[in-house]
Write a protein that holds these residues in place. Sequence first.
Motif, mmCIF file in Angstrom:
data_model
loop_
_atom_site.group_PDB
_atom_site.id
_atom_site.type_symbol
_atom_site.label_atom_id
_atom_site.label_comp_id
_atom_site.label_asym_id
_atom_site.label_seq_id
_atom_site.Cartn_x
_atom_site.Cartn_y
_atom_site.Cartn_z
ATOM 1 N N THR A 92 -59.374 75.385 -15.837
ATOM 2 C CA THR A 92 -58.612 74.283 -16.429
ATOM 3 C C THR A 92 -57.126 74.604 -16.441
ATOM 4 N N SER A 93 -56.791 75.870 -16.802
ATOM 5 C CA SER A 93 -55.396 76.287 -16.827
ATOM 6 C C SER A 93 -54.780 76.203 -15.443
ATOM 7 N N PHE A 94 -55.518 76.580 -14.417
ATOM 8 C CA PHE A 94 -55.018 76.541 -13.050
ATOM 9 C C PHE A 94 -54.668 75.114 -12.638
ATOM 10 N N PHE A 95 -55.588 74.162 -12.914
ATOM 11 C CA PHE A 95 -55.335 72.771 -12.533
ATOM 12 C C PHE A 95 -54.212 72.160 -13.354
ATOM 13 N N SER A 96 -54.040 72.626 -14.604
ATOM 14 C CA SER A 96 -52.943 72.145 -15.428
ATOM 15 C C SER A 96 -51.613 72.543 -14.821
ATOM 16 N N ARG A 97 -51.494 73.809 -14.407
ATOM 17 C CA ARG A 97 -50.265 74.270 -13.773
ATOM 18 C C ARG A 97 -50.041 73.561 -12.444
ATOM 19 N N LEU A 98 -51.133 73.371 -11.689
ATOM 20 C CA LEU A 98 -51.027 72.703 -10.406
ATOM 21 C C LEU A 98 -50.536 71.278 -10.587
ATOM 22 N N SER A 99 -51.057 70.597 -11.623
ATOM 23 C CA SER A 99 -50.648 69.225 -11.898
ATOM 24 C C SER A 99 -49.168 69.161 -12.261
ATOM 25 N N GLN A 100 -48.711 70.072 -13.110
ATOM 26 C CA GLN A 100 -47.300 70.123 -13.472
ATOM 27 C C GLN A 100 -46.435 70.331 -12.237
ATOM 28 N N LYS B 203 -47.090 69.509 -9.148
ATOM 29 C CA LYS B 203 -47.067 68.288 -8.349
ATOM 30 C C LYS B 203 -46.138 67.244 -8.961
ATOM 31 N N VAL B 204 -46.174 67.131 -10.279
ATOM 32 C CA VAL B 204 -45.340 66.140 -10.959
ATOM 33 C C VAL B 204 -43.860 66.426 -10.734
ATOM 34 N N VAL B 205 -43.449 67.689 -10.948
ATOM 35 C CA VAL B 205 -42.029 67.999 -10.828
ATOM 36 C C VAL B 205 -41.550 67.912 -9.378
ATOM 37 N N LEU C 151 -44.422 69.850 -20.026
ATOM 38 C CA LEU C 151 -44.103 68.924 -18.945
ATOM 39 C C LEU C 151 -42.808 68.169 -19.206
ATOM 40 N N GLY C 152 -42.580 67.775 -20.458
ATOM 41 C CA GLY C 152 -41.339 67.065 -20.773
ATOM 42 C C GLY C 152 -40.114 67.903 -20.457
ATOM 43 N N PHE C 153 -40.167 69.185 -20.812
ATOM 44 C CA PHE C 153 -39.067 70.093 -20.508
ATOM 45 C C PHE C 153 -38.882 70.229 -19.000
ATOM 46 N N LEU C 154 -39.982 70.338 -18.278
ATOM 47 C CA LEU C 154 -39.918 70.472 -16.823
ATOM 48 C C LEU C 154 -39.353 69.225 -16.171
ATOM 49 N N VAL C 155 -39.673 68.069 -16.713
ATOM 50 C CA VAL C 155 -39.139 66.815 -16.175
ATOM 51 C C VAL C 155 -37.622 66.771 -16.343
ATOM 52 N N CYS C 156 -37.130 67.172 -17.515
ATOM 53 C CA CYS C 156 -35.676 67.212 -17.746
ATOM 54 C C CYS C 156 -34.999 68.161 -16.767
ATOM 55 N N LEU C 157 -35.575 69.340 -16.603
ATOM 56 C CA LEU C 157 -35.011 70.317 -15.674
ATOM 57 C C LEU C 157 -35.083 69.805 -14.239
ATOM 58 N N SER C 158 -36.145 69.084 -13.904
ATOM 59 C CA SER C 158 -36.284 68.518 -12.558
ATOM 60 C C SER C 158 -35.213 67.471 -12.283
ATOM 61 N N MET C 159 -34.851 66.683 -13.288
ATOM 62 C CA MET C 159 -33.782 65.689 -13.123
ATOM 63 C C MET C 159 -32.448 66.369 -12.819
#
Length: 226
Positions: free
Chosen positions: A2-10, A12-14, A96-104
């Motif tokens: 589950t942890s692996f897919f969570s990181r993978l999903s993050q 992909k999103v960023v 994820l919210g933090f990663l989205v801000c950094l991605s912007m």
Amino acid sequence: MTSFFSRLSQGKVVVALIVLLLVIDQVIKIWVKTTMVLGQSHTITSWFQIYFIENPGMAFGIELGSKLFLSLFRIVVMGFCIYLLMRLVRRKEHTLGFLVCLSMIIAGGLGNILDSIFYGVIFSDSHGQIAQLFPAGGGYETWFHGWVVDMFYFPLIRGTFPSWLPFWGGESFVFFEPIFNFADACVSVGLVLLLSCYPRTVSILLDGKKKPTDETLDQSASTENE
């Protein structure tokens, strides 16, 4: 698992977000470069214009040293931000919210870096003419010396300073005067959201005396999201 897919999903999103923002930024800039003459404007409303200028400096026209130095400085800063983003995606969950801000911020920085590196080579000059993409005679500058395309202008308030005001009395003014692009907006919005929504996470990452662990970052993100 589950942890692996969570990181993978993050991840992909960023990546998807950065690519999307980059595409939007470059489509707008290429449209402006290939349809407008430098200094030309389109009035959308009384407070919003598409106004084509080219900026040799940083966001909102701020200049910092030579053009080559500025381009290299941008690359170094964005390289560090990408490294930080990859590290957080690889090691963290629930941020994820933090990663989205950094991605912007990264997308905005990369957008202006592309202008600086490539635009001088792939575009002809825009002074008094509409620029050509991949001109037969070559571009208007060399690698890393391209100018950043700006176009968003919001003259929200126009007026005149009162005559009694020292230095500026009687002079006209415009608020908001800076002309910027989509990449600048991504950087600004990302920074504001990062500092306002995730101050503890930012302070942990910037604290050179402490190495952030998964637990401390998770606790920080959970507290800020409550």
